[in-house]
Write an enzyme that holds these catalytic residues in place. Sequence first.
Site, mmCIF file in Angstrom:
data_model
loop_
_atom_site.group_PDB
_atom_site.id
_atom_site.type_symbol
_atom_site.label_atom_id
_atom_site.label_comp_id
_atom_site.label_asym_id
_atom_site.label_seq_id
_atom_site.Cartn_x
_atom_site.Cartn_y
_atom_site.Cartn_z
ATOM 1 N N HIS A 455 87.197 -5.260 86.996
ATOM 2 C CA HIS A 455 86.316 -4.294 86.331
ATOM 3 C C HIS A 455 87.092 -3.267 85.518
ATOM 4 O O HIS A 455 86.496 -2.420 84.841
ATOM 5 C CB HIS A 455 85.458 -3.597 87.411
ATOM 6 C CG HIS A 455 84.340 -2.777 86.888
ATOM 7 N ND1 HIS A 455 84.286 -1.409 87.021
ATOM 8 C CD2 HIS A 455 83.209 -3.121 86.220
ATOM 9 C CE1 HIS A 455 83.175 -0.947 86.473
ATOM 10 N NE2 HIS A 455 82.499 -1.959 85.984
ATOM 11 N N TYR A 488 76.181 4.417 75.278
ATOM 12 C CA TYR A 488 76.791 4.910 76.508
ATOM 13 C C TYR A 488 77.794 6.009 76.187
ATOM 14 O O TYR A 488 78.543 5.927 75.212
ATOM 15 C CB TYR A 488 77.528 3.781 77.240
ATOM 16 C CG TYR A 488 76.656 2.705 77.841
ATOM 17 C CD1 TYR A 488 75.297 2.611 77.559
ATOM 18 C CD2 TYR A 488 77.214 1.757 78.689
ATOM 19 C CE1 TYR A 488 74.513 1.611 78.106
ATOM 20 C CE2 TYR A 488 76.432 0.745 79.252
ATOM 21 C CZ TYR A 488 75.087 0.680 78.946
ATOM 22 O OH TYR A 488 74.321 -0.314 79.490
ATOM 23 N N HIS A 612 78.124 7.469 81.298
ATOM 24 C CA HIS A 612 78.816 6.338 81.898
ATOM 25 C C HIS A 612 80.287 6.629 82.217
ATOM 26 O O HIS A 612 80.906 5.905 82.985
ATOM 27 C CB HIS A 612 78.724 5.136 80.945
ATOM 28 C CG HIS A 612 79.147 3.837 81.527
ATOM 29 N ND1 HIS A 612 80.337 3.215 81.189
ATOM 30 C CD2 HIS A 612 78.554 3.030 82.439
ATOM 31 C CE1 HIS A 612 80.441 2.075 81.854
ATOM 32 N NE2 HIS A 612 79.387 1.944 82.622
#
Length: 725
Positions: A455, A488, A612
């Site tokens: 990630h 975002y 975010h």
Amino acid sequence: MPVDRFINRELSWLEFNQRVLEQAANESLPILERAKFLAITSSNLDEFMMVRVGGLRLQKQQNKSVVDPVGLTVTQQLHWIAKKAHSIVKRQYRLLREDVQPQLSDFGIRHVDLSQCSENIADAAEARFHTDIVNVLSPQSVAIDWSFPLLQGLGLQVCVRMVAGGTGNLVPEHLRAGQKADETDAADDEWDYAVIPLGKSISRVVPLPGDLDGSESAHNYVLLEDLVMHHAKEFFPGRDVVECVPFRLTRNADIQLREDEAADLLGGMEEVLEGRRYSGAVRLEYSATASPEMIAFLREALSLGDDDLFPIDGPLDLTYLFALHGLDGFEALRDPNWPAVPNPRIDAAEPMFSTIAAGDLLLVHPYERFDSVVRLIEEAAVDPDVLAIKQVLYRTSKKSPIVAALERAAENGKYVSAIVELKARFDEARNIEWAREMERAGVQVIYGVRGLKTHAKVCIIVRREPQGIVRYVHFGTGNYNEVTANLYSDVSLFTCDDVLGADASAFFNAVTGASQPRQLRELSSAPTTLRNRVMELIEGETERARQGQKGEIIAKLNALADPKVIDALYRASQAGVRIRLNIRGVCCLKPGVEGLSETIEVYSIVDRFLEHARVLYFRHGGDEQVLISSADWMPRNLDRRIELLIPVNDPTCRERLLETLKTYFRDNTHCWKMQQDGSYKKRSVSGKVERVRSQRVLYDEITKAFREAEMNRRTTFETHQAQDS
């Protein structure tokens, strides 16, 4: 520590969606923006049902006695989730019926009722049905037993109830188009049923002529299911159609790959995608006009309980409102455009490598253009001095220019390595496609690490320069997706710092080589060192506070759910550390509790951009530490994912990021403060208090800095220098 010190994660998420829903009720917003927030809450709830409720259902099957950190069993959690979710849905549709839809109609965006429209519109609708719909859609006769079709999750369907062995006679109006049938009209065994899947090839929002009031600027539309139900009898010649009801099934998407059993990861992920299409049902939405016979039939056929049934008083699946939000010609009904600007240091005439070499560069998106990130990779693809590009791709866009640049770099003979995370939920299919395409172009593609999701957001460019090899690195808090980068709020850090470059290379090689990562000097990575680093930073503030020094922590995250981190924050608060948290979504910590968390404040910003970025600040005895990260403070991020925590060392970048972080806590228009019980109260202003909208403040400051830099460029003379021959 008290045993009741945590908030349930699922209920906290539903509180977040409630805050998003309140944007739809915010009368200060343009009406199409309010409609958009209705669509967002609907989309959010879909994913929540598929993933979180789906996961709890599986957990209940495996071990229903397990309890969460709050002490709730799976059954109790599912019960409270159903209660809260039903409440949210009722609020959604009340806002739609009583507020949003009437205002849209007043402004010329009208949902046509085919039973009460003009002859001209009715003729146009019938023509669309015969040309575009009846030839595409296919009904399927169904029964409760094995003949009931395997319907795809979130697909919209129309269920039709007919008189068994009908004569083709007209059925009274009150029995058609979704109206309830009189229970005495026929016995249960005298009904036949059919399902008409609406599919995705036909647009759900069907435009119709704008002549309700003679206005050419009006946009009249009918939803596909309404058109199908109005003409349903034409699918069943010779049958008596009694009832038509739209419905939608939500299936469990929390299906994980058993990597220990999957020799071929690509093939295994494709099996997961196929399994997700027809996994167990977790929710049934249907028109509230459905008869008891129809509800009983669908419930039994799909094996659902009371909590799984969602009668809807309005159109199913409010994501159709996204299409209305995008209509041309209604700009006054949307937010004014906030066009992103370049960072003042970035000169279009100067290579990105030169800009980064002059000093670390920090960008705050979406106020500053994400195309600077794209441009760096595109320049690297054709630069003859670039030797290699290494990048992690978690989520990308459909037509990703970054993927295209990596392919071009490989075709140009550069060494290109990409870690493509095939297990990125709901982006698996796209990532599989990109992985295969990049492999064909000569990119070395690695499918992450067994048992973990990769990630982290990092790109490393290795370049040969006169002084030797230089590593240019981009670290981010968001994905390499130029589309979502416009929506975002994220942070990008560009650097060619030797230590960070060496750390980034060591991290990347450890992932691609599936080896034990060596000790990194400045970066921290999950699941090995990131948790420990966060705990050390929190405990450092705690210890300084105990010694009488000032302790302070500021953190901006998407979610806070890790019990160990929360307990560390509680200990810090008890020692006197001032803690301010900006948590967009899930927060399982209880703020402001006497003797536990008196010095902790938790806020949540819900505005036009999705917050975010993960940004952390620790006072650190005056030697301020500012860091960015790809990881939230959740067990999955800290223990089951490959993540990065990056220090922002450059003083200018660090100061700018800290000021950005502090701006959020000044917000008093789109900010919610968390209460001790997990509920949220919106901050408000009165009298002469200045209204502060943090996203607007950030945008204005960034555009002002850009305009000033442009003005300086225009008023500064630059001479062309003769080149050495």
